[in-house]
Design a protein around this motif. Structure first.
Motif, mmCIF file in Angstrom:
data_model
loop_
_atom_site.group_PDB
_atom_site.id
_atom_site.type_symbol
_atom_site.label_atom_id
_atom_site.label_comp_id
_atom_site.label_asym_id
_atom_site.label_seq_id
_atom_site.Cartn_x
_atom_site.Cartn_y
_atom_site.Cartn_z
ATOM 1 N N TRP A 5 0.690 -1.024 -0.121
ATOM 2 C CA TRP A 5 -0.017 -0.803 0.084
ATOM 3 C C TRP A 5 1.002 1.224 0.284
ATOM 4 N N ARG A 6 0.531 2.194 -0.479
ATOM 5 C CA ARG A 6 0.747 3.974 -0.816
ATOM 6 C C ARG A 6 0.035 4.269 0.029
ATOM 7 N N ILE A 7 0.789 5.677 1.339
ATOM 8 C CA ILE A 7 0.295 5.770 2.281
ATOM 9 C C ILE A 7 -0.049 7.020 2.268
ATOM 10 N N ASP A 11 -1.359 8.425 9.936
ATOM 11 C CA ASP A 11 -1.871 6.986 9.936
ATOM 12 C C ASP A 11 -1.274 6.586 11.394
ATOM 13 N N GLU A 12 -1.766 6.107 12.013
ATOM 14 C CA GLU A 12 -0.810 4.663 13.167
ATOM 15 C C GLU A 12 -0.249 3.212 12.307
ATOM 16 N N LEU A 13 0.930 2.745 12.419
ATOM 17 C CA LEU A 13 0.647 1.688 11.638
ATOM 18 C C LEU A 13 -0.011 0.286 12.143
ATOM 19 N N LYS A 43 11.973 -1.276 5.601
ATOM 20 C CA LYS A 43 13.170 -2.120 6.609
ATOM 21 C C LYS A 43 11.900 -2.331 7.048
ATOM 22 N N VAL A 44 12.073 -3.564 7.660
ATOM 23 C CA VAL A 44 11.379 -4.662 8.316
ATOM 24 C C VAL A 44 10.793 -3.714 9.946
ATOM 25 N N THR A 45 9.477 -3.471 10.849
ATOM 26 C CA THR A 45 9.297 -3.135 11.538
ATOM 27 C C THR A 45 8.297 -4.186 12.633
ATOM 28 N N THR A 46 8.558 -3.365 13.838
ATOM 29 C CA THR A 46 7.148 -4.481 15.028
ATOM 30 C C THR A 46 6.682 -3.800 15.668
ATOM 31 N N GLN A 47 6.814 -1.900 15.049
ATOM 32 C CA GLN A 47 6.804 -0.810 16.406
ATOM 33 C C GLN A 47 5.192 -1.077 16.076
ATOM 34 N N PRO A 54 2.136 10.902 4.522
ATOM 35 C CA PRO A 54 1.891 10.448 3.335
ATOM 36 C C PRO A 54 3.184 10.356 2.159
ATOM 37 N N GLY A 55 2.876 8.930 1.541
ATOM 38 C CA GLY A 55 4.149 8.811 0.131
ATOM 39 C C GLY A 55 4.968 7.456 1.096
ATOM 40 N N ASP A 56 4.626 7.244 2.611
ATOM 41 C CA ASP A 56 5.482 5.801 2.886
ATOM 42 C C ASP A 56 4.357 5.039 2.234
ATOM 43 N N LYS A 57 5.309 3.741 2.088
ATOM 44 C CA LYS A 57 4.983 2.055 1.418
ATOM 45 C C LYS A 57 4.985 1.411 2.308
ATOM 46 N N VAL A 58 3.611 0.866 2.376
ATOM 47 C CA VAL A 58 3.364 -0.583 3.548
ATOM 48 C C VAL A 58 3.954 -1.712 3.103
ATOM 49 N N GLN A 59 4.193 -3.166 2.993
ATOM 50 C CA GLN A 59 4.241 -3.382 2.586
ATOM 51 C C GLN A 59 4.526 -5.283 3.687
#
Length: 290
Positions: A5-7, A11-13, A43-47, A54-59
């Motif tokens: 997704w492209r943000i 928002d919070e993850l 980058k992997v995140t667990t937070q 806006p513009g961040d990419k979540v996979q």
């Protein structure tokens, strides 16, 4: 990547993942995050509270557990190098007994570790009754098990249960008594208002919902005695539904109306306080909303 997704807005993850993965349970979404399957901007995140712009990419990376590892009656909510937090279904034992060796959370999770982390072992930290659902902690090494068990009262900051009980509970309250275990095959616990040499037990409860026939209570344990909630609910004349052993007449769920809803504890290795909360069982809510 299985999903991407492209943000578009801040928002919070975790909140975003709940919306993006609305077909999955909240615990499943938390598990995906805690087990390192979520990638933010490469980058992997667990937070859980990672801020999205806006513009961040979540996979989301493809499943990390082998497809042929099927866990029955238990779901991993959180896992790291030292411990696991899981949600156990009602009807599943925590660990084997003399009469049941197969259908246990311990057996399911041991199988999972053998397939995914063969050098790891599994250690019991605490238990839930067979017919109680909810959150459990298991350790993946002896040191973590001992650290949690030896300082349980200091390390565990919260243990909240949901109890569906018979009758209309009018107000919040606290129950205090001494519990002793009876003899015989039932091993029934007995409660006394006077110190009879048993173990002191203190239970706090708040009314979450109430109808004429049933009430849903949020129960916090100050002490953790065997069958504590069950016997204390009987003490106030509102036994847990389905709990024939402690005076219940109703069994609409075809199970015990008890769910380990939330737990908070200090991680013995990192020193950080972790808190986990499960979904309210749908069959509990059906008693009030149909």
């Amino acid at each position: 990547m299985a999903n991407e997704w492209r943000i578009n807005e801040q928002d919070e993850l975790l909140k975003f993942l709940y919306k993006a993965l609305s077909g999955k349970s909240r615990n499943s979404v938390k598990s995906i995050l805690s087990r390192g399957q979520v990638v933010l901007n490469g980058k992997v995140t667990t937070q859980f509270n990672e801020k999205l712009q806006p513009g961040d990419k979540v996979q989301i990376k493809n499943r990390v557990v082998p497809e042929d590892v099927k866990l029955r009656g238990v779901e991993i909510v959180y896992e790291d190098e030292d411990l696991m937090v899981v949600e156990k279904a009602a009807g599943l034992l925590t660990i084997a007994t003399d009469t049941e060796k197969q259908a246990t959370a311990y057996r399911e999770l041991t199988y999972y570790l053998r397939r995914t982390q063969p050098k790891r072992q599994l250690f019991i930290v605490h238990r839930l009754d067979r017919d109680t659902s909810g959150l459990l902690i298991f350790a993946k090494n002896k040191e973590t098990q001992q650290a949690l068990q030896n300082a349980w009262k200091e390390n565990v900051k919260e243990r909240t249960y949901l109890a569906l009980v018979e009758g209309h509970v009018a107000k919040d309250g606290t129950i205090s008594s001494w519990l002793t275990e009876g003899k015989g095959p039932a091993h029934k616990m007995h409660s006394s208002q006077k110190d009879n040499g048993g173990k002191k037990a203190i239970t706090h409860y708040k009314v979450a919902k109430a109808s004429r026939d049933m009430s849903l209570l949020e129960v916090n344990l100050e002490t953790g005695r065997k069958n504590q909630i069950r016997v204390h609910m009987q003490d106030i004349g509102h036994p847990v539904v389905g709990d024939k052993k402690y005076g219940a007449r109703l069994n609409p769920l075809r199970r015990l109306g008890l769910h380990a809803y939330a737990i908070s504890f200090v991680h013995p290795k990192t020193g950080k306080t972790l808190r986990f909360e499960s979904d309210v069982p749908k069959d509990f809510l059906k008693m009030f909303f149909g």
